[in-house]
Design an enzyme around this catalytic site. Structure first.
Site, PDB file in Angstrom:
ATOM      1  N   LYS A  17      14.168   2.577 -15.845  1.00 27.27           N
ATOM      2  CA  LYS A  17      13.106   1.977 -15.140  1.00 27.27           C
ATOM      3  C   LYS A  17      12.390   2.977 -14.285  1.00 27.27           C
ATOM      4  CE  LYS A  17      15.512  -0.700 -12.003  1.00 27.27           C
ATOM      5  NZ  LYS A  17      15.841  -2.205 -12.071  1.00 27.27           N
ATOM      6  N   ARG A  62      15.305 -14.560  -8.130  1.00 24.29           N
ATOM      7  CA  ARG A  62      14.292 -13.597  -8.574  1.00 24.29           C
ATOM      8  C   ARG A  62      13.841 -14.305  -9.985  1.00 24.29           C
ATOM      9  NH1 ARG A  62      14.675  -7.017  -8.584  1.00 24.29           N
ATOM     10  NH2 ARG A  62      15.639  -7.490 -10.603  1.00 24.29           N
ATOM     11  N   HIS A 102      21.662 -10.978 -12.792  1.00 29.81           N
ATOM     12  CA  HIS A 102      21.691  -9.802 -11.844  1.00 29.81           C
ATOM     13  C   HIS A 102      22.191 -10.178 -10.505  1.00 29.81           C
ATOM     14  CE1 HIS A 102      20.142  -5.732 -10.984  1.00 29.81           C
ATOM     15  NE2 HIS A 102      19.278  -6.219 -10.173  1.00 29.81           N
ATOM     16  N   ARG A 108      24.587  -2.280 -17.300  1.00 28.08           N
ATOM     17  CA  ARG A 108      23.356  -1.859 -17.189  1.00 28.08           C
ATOM     18  C   ARG A 108      23.272  -0.880 -15.710  1.00 28.08           C
ATOM     19  NH1 ARG A 108      22.293  -7.601 -16.902  1.00 28.08           N
ATOM     20  NH2 ARG A 108      21.732  -7.024 -14.789  1.00 28.08           N
ATOM     21  N   TYR A 131      -3.244  18.528  11.913  1.00 31.88           N
ATOM     22  CA  TYR A 131      -4.290  17.174  12.380  1.00 31.88           C
ATOM     23  C   TYR A 131      -3.751  16.559  13.501  1.00 31.88           C
ATOM     24  CZ  TYR A 131      -5.988  17.541   7.614  1.00 31.88           C
ATOM     25  OH  TYR A 131      -6.503  18.019   6.206  1.00 31.88           O
ATOM     26  N   CYS A 180       0.692  16.815   6.253  1.00 36.58           N
ATOM     27  CA  CYS A 180      -0.402  16.823   5.523  1.00 36.58           C
ATOM     28  C   CYS A 180      -0.321  16.327   4.219  1.00 36.58           C
ATOM     29  CB  CYS A 180      -1.210  18.318   5.628  1.00 36.58           C
ATOM     30  SG  CYS A 180      -1.289  19.070   7.107  1.00 36.58           S
ATOM     31  N   ASP A 188      -0.696  17.834   1.153  1.00 30.97           N
ATOM     32  CA  ASP A 188      -0.154  18.816   0.466  1.00 30.97           C
ATOM     33  C   ASP A 188       0.761  19.682   1.079  1.00 30.97           C
ATOM     34  OD1 ASP A 188      -2.173  17.706  -1.572  1.00 30.97           O
ATOM     35  OD2 ASP A 188      -3.596  18.602  -0.237  1.00 30.97           O
TER      36      ASP A 188
HETATM   37  C1  LIG Z   1      17.377  -1.848 -11.682  1.00 29.40           C
HETATM   38  C2  LIG Z   1      18.280  -2.869 -12.657  1.00 29.40           C
HETATM   39  C3  LIG Z   1      19.410  -2.539 -12.936  1.00 29.40           C
HETATM   40  C4  LIG Z   1      20.052  -1.184 -12.703  1.00 29.40           C
HETATM   41  O1  LIG Z   1      20.442  -1.256 -11.319  1.00 29.40           O
HETATM   42  P1  LIG Z   1      21.217  -0.036 -10.506  1.00 29.40           P
HETATM   43  O2  LIG Z   1      21.441  -0.564  -9.160  1.00 29.40           O
HETATM   44  O3  LIG Z   1      19.943   1.135 -10.233  1.00 29.40           O
HETATM   45  O4  LIG Z   1      22.168   0.373 -11.220  1.00 29.40           O
HETATM   46  C5  LIG Z   1      20.159  -3.201 -13.861  1.00 29.40           C
HETATM   47  N1  LIG Z   1      19.798  -4.573 -14.191  1.00 29.40           N
HETATM   48  C6  LIG Z   1      18.578  -5.139 -13.891  1.00 29.40           C
HETATM   49  C7  LIG Z   1      18.006  -6.261 -14.212  1.00 29.40           C
HETATM   50  C8  LIG Z   1      17.633  -4.152 -13.026  1.00 29.40           C
HETATM   51  O5  LIG Z   1      16.556  -4.673 -12.565  1.00 29.40           O
END
Ligand SMILES: *Cc1c(COP(=O)(O)O)cnc(C)c1O
Length: 381
Positions: A44, A142, A171, A227, A271, A318, A320
């Site tokens: 992601k 969440r 999660h 994951r 700046y 700045c 850039d």
């Molecule tokens: C982002 C995410 C992960 C991966 O998490 P990391 O901490 O980057 O390994 C796994 N599962 C879900 C649902 C996530 O949102």
């Protein structure tokens, strides 16, 4: 120590990332061996800034079984690039986007009856089956349904003919904490929730819970699939839960000196005239700015490497460009390589170092790297 001042500034780029896909492949293989189960490479947020498509291709070749994305549009981009692994959208897919997602063979996350019905309707219209993963909230608060609501929800899904239950997941809120107590509590809640599955249901679904931190530090969380996201890139989940030492960092961020000047006492810089020289000061102008994702902070909170020295910034950054104090490095010259994240000679600045200076986490540092910063892939997948 001798540091080549401008080793390989690529033509046409003033700030760029060098991304070692060999490191990503190595980390995928190591994570898979460590977990001993299937692996979903969570790519992601443009692969946390590393480039979702090259990272996904590399992960697929290194043995990843699944790809994970936050949003359906990220999954569609992977499909458009030719990725054929199963892809799970981990976040919310608006009902209006379901048809496109299902037509592209994306698996969707579901946690509410109205979503299940909307995805079912979209699948039915397409003459397809929606592959769904039920998200259970075990303490993150969440997305996800309460563990107690899982049995009724599974019945609801079973009554929808154009729906297949492909997975059940949760999660962790703080698997990256030194104290595993809350992650263990979440895991116990998950285990209790999925205990309602019949043996046939259990055999037919993928159970998954582990982000990078849990994959590394909480073996009981690995279930049928892990994951990992951040650890794919060799970045540590936290100071407490770190990648094993043989993991390899994939990303280096570089720029180049565009101009060197000497300020006389009283001269102001940039700046807001935010820096006024008290003594003669040598300043290198560097071709990177906040629009590249290099945070505009008080200059002492940013440092870069130049000719092997870690040097502080000066004045106000700045959009850039920025200014580096090279009074200590008289040889500094236009064309010199500047390292923002990575190594130069014996000196090193990690994404974690940058995060600490910015008061944030490595995840935010790399995922905030702007699109205009060219990604250069230094080893083929
Ligand atoms: C982002 C995410 C992960 C991966 O998490 P990391 O901490 O980057 O390994 C796994 N599962 C879900 C649902 C996530 O949102």
């Amino acid at each position: 120590m001798s540091v080549s001042p401008s080793s390989g500034t690529p033509a046409g780029h003033s700030t760029w990332l060098e991304i070692d896909l060999g490191a990503v492949a190595h980390n995928v293989r190591r994570l898979k061996a460590l977990a001993g189960t299937r692996l979903m490479a969570v790519v992601k947020a443009n692969g946390a800034g590393h480039g979702a498509i090259p990272v996904a291709r590399t992960a697929a070749q290194a043995g990843a079984d699944w790809l994970g994305v936050a949003r359906a549009e990220e999954g569609l981009a992977l499909r458009a690039a030719g990725l054929t692994l199963p892809i799970l959208v981990l976040g919310y897919t608006p009902p209006a986007d379901a048809a496109a997602a299902l037509a592209a063979d994306l698996s969707l996350t579901v946690y509410a009856a109205d979503l299940a019905q909307a995805y079912h309707a979209a699948a039915h219209t397409l003459g397809r089956t929606a592959r769904l993963h039920v998200k259970v909230d075990t303490g993150m608060s969440r997305l996800g349904l309460a563990p107690a609501d899982l049995p009724a929800f599974l019945e609801l899904l079973a009554a929808l003919p154009a729906v297949t239950l492909e997975g059940i997941f949760t999660h962790f809120a703080n698997a990256d904490d030194a104290d595993p107590a809350f992650a263990e509590l979440q895991l116990a809640r998950f285990a209790q929730a999925v205990a309602v599955l019949t043996p046939a249901q259990r055999a037919a679904v993928l159970l998954h819970t582990a982000n990078s931190a849990a994959t590394i530090a909480l073996p009981a969380s690995r279930y049928d699939l892990v994951r990992p996201g951040i650890s794919l890139y060799g970045l540590h989940p936290s100071g407490e839960v770190r990648c094993p030492p043989d993991f390899r960092v994939a990303l280096t961020w570089k720029s180049v000196v565009s101009h060197v000047r000497t300020l006389a006492p009283g001269d102001s810089l940039g700046y807001g005239r935010a820096f006024i020289a008290e003594r003669e000061t040598r300043v290198a102008v560097v071709a990177v700015g906040y629009a590249d994702g290099w945070r505009r902070l008080p200059p002492q909170r940013n440092r870069v490497l130049l000719r092997g020295h870690a040097l502080p910034l000066l004045g106000r950054e700045c959009m850039d460009q920025c200014f580096v104090d090279v009074s200590r490095v008289p040889a500094a010259a236009p064309g010199d390589e500047v390292v923002l994240i990575g190594r130069q000679g014996d000196a090193q600045i990690s994404a974690e170092d940058v995060a600490q200076r910015w008061g944030t986490i490595n995840y935010e540092v790399t995922s905030g790297l702007a699109e205009r910063v060219t990604r250069i892939y230094t080893s083929a997948p």
